[in-house]
Scaffold this motif. Structure first.
Motif, mmCIF file in Angstrom:
data_model
loop_
_atom_site.group_PDB
_atom_site.id
_atom_site.type_symbol
_atom_site.label_atom_id
_atom_site.label_comp_id
_atom_site.label_asym_id
_atom_site.label_seq_id
_atom_site.Cartn_x
_atom_site.Cartn_y
_atom_site.Cartn_z
ATOM 1 N N MET A 133 0.846 -1.193 0.000
ATOM 2 C CA MET A 133 0.000 0.000 0.000
ATOM 3 C C MET A 133 0.887 1.251 0.000
ATOM 4 N N GLU A 134 2.066 1.132 0.620
ATOM 5 C CA GLU A 134 3.010 2.254 0.635
ATOM 6 C C GLU A 134 3.458 2.612 -0.794
ATOM 7 N N SER A 140 0.600 4.323 -2.468
ATOM 8 C CA SER A 140 0.450 5.674 -1.941
ATOM 9 C C SER A 140 1.484 6.616 -2.571
ATOM 10 N N SER A 153 -2.192 9.886 0.422
ATOM 11 C CA SER A 153 -1.917 9.095 1.623
ATOM 12 C C SER A 153 -2.588 7.727 1.528
ATOM 13 N N LYS A 154 -2.078 6.798 2.344
ATOM 14 C CA LYS A 154 -2.706 5.477 2.394
ATOM 15 C C LYS A 154 -4.163 5.590 2.827
ATOM 16 N N TYR A 184 -7.542 4.095 1.205
ATOM 17 C CA TYR A 184 -8.523 3.269 1.930
ATOM 18 C C TYR A 184 -9.927 3.891 1.875
ATOM 19 N N LYS A 218 -5.223 -3.599 -1.407
ATOM 20 C CA LYS A 218 -4.683 -3.790 -2.760
ATOM 21 C C LYS A 218 -5.385 -4.927 -3.504
#
Lengths: 195, 195
Positions: free
Chosen positions: A32-33, A36, A42-43, A47, A53
């Protein structure tokens, strides 16, 4: 007062970024990083759009599969001699692959470590199976050369079509257009190279 | 007195193990530690045979390339009409791919991060170029259908042949033999599927 960074992503544009990262790093290798960073949001903003993912993977794969299975419901895939329907489906499969290049590339690369990947592989086999059925019917009609092995021919047909993802880059100067590539696939597979 | 573990590897058998690991983990993802574990011998025993993993890669790629370039020096690749030489080379390329499956698989997967990988890709392009030249000569002889685009046809031919590494597994019960697969490639590419 600091303004919160504006999240201008739509589900569609976030998906396009995710698919690019998946194809570059592999789905397993993408966190997810990474998503992002690539999206520049941002994550928690991601979300806001999706659970994680795997949902992005499922949406991307669905887009590829919808394109491919859609072909089988087009009039020219449903009416006429099996050999002509087969030829139509082969051309359209190449066209959809090029029109939805990153999505189909992702579909072809998944390897089955998660439920979504296994589902993708299963659906892909179903599509291949539909095409194999057309080959069988064409063979029964006497429209395929009698020495054609349906199972091998299906594999080689998809081998030829799927290999397009390795080199086709739309809009590159001097490169073949989607139409030219689709023509070449149909001619090579159905008429052969030899005069 | 403890006996040192006997190193029964030859350069050949160590190479076979290394190629298996490279294909499974990717060359980048393979460490000397992985090779040591897979071979069941110490890293220093491996260093007794080779300088490092890049030497193993180079040897493995060389084996694939020697097989492929060897085809171009076979009598049937050198004598006769270009269309027949082309057809011969296509058949033999499929055959060598299946006979040297793990080595050619590795060749097809390298992506150019090291000198050895870049050399491999360059040599692979040279081989493709030789085949494209045969297509050009066959076209000039009037033996290719006039609507064939040589560059696209070369890509699709190799797409079809190279896809064999995705599914061909020798000796699997009920599976096609190397001969049957090579026949199917030649028939599909040269005569086409349609009667």
């Amino acid at each position: 007062m600091a303004m919160a960074k504006r999240d201008t992503y739509t589900p569609e544009s976030l998906l396009a970024v995710a698919v690019e990262v998946f194809n570059e790093r592999g789905y397993d290798g993408t966190s997810m990083e990474h998503l992002s960073q690539a999206a520049g949001i941002s994550k928690s903003s991601i979300y806001h759009h999706v659970k994680g993912k795997e949902e992005l993977l499922r949406r991307a794969i669905s887009r590829a599969l919808d394109g491919l299975f859609g072909i089988l419901r087009e009039p020219d895939a449903l009416e006429g001699a099996a050999i002509d329907r087969l030829q139509y489906v082969v051309r359209r499969t190449a066209e959809v692959l090029m029109a939805e290049l990153p999505y189909v590339t992702l579909l072809l690369r998944v390897r089955g470590n998660t439920d979504t990947e296994r589902w993708a592989m299963e659906r892909r086999r179903e599509f291949d199976h539909e095409v194999a059925e057309l080959l069988k019917t064409a063979a029964a009609d006497g429209d395929l050369r009698p020495d054609v092995d349906v199972r091998l021919a299906t594999r080689l047909l998809f081998g030829m079509i799927n290999s397009i993802v390795e080199w086709y880059r739309p809009g590159r100067g001097g490169a073949a257009t989607s139409d030219e590539v689709a023509d070449a696939v149909v001619r090579t597979a159905f008429a052969g190279l030899r005069v």
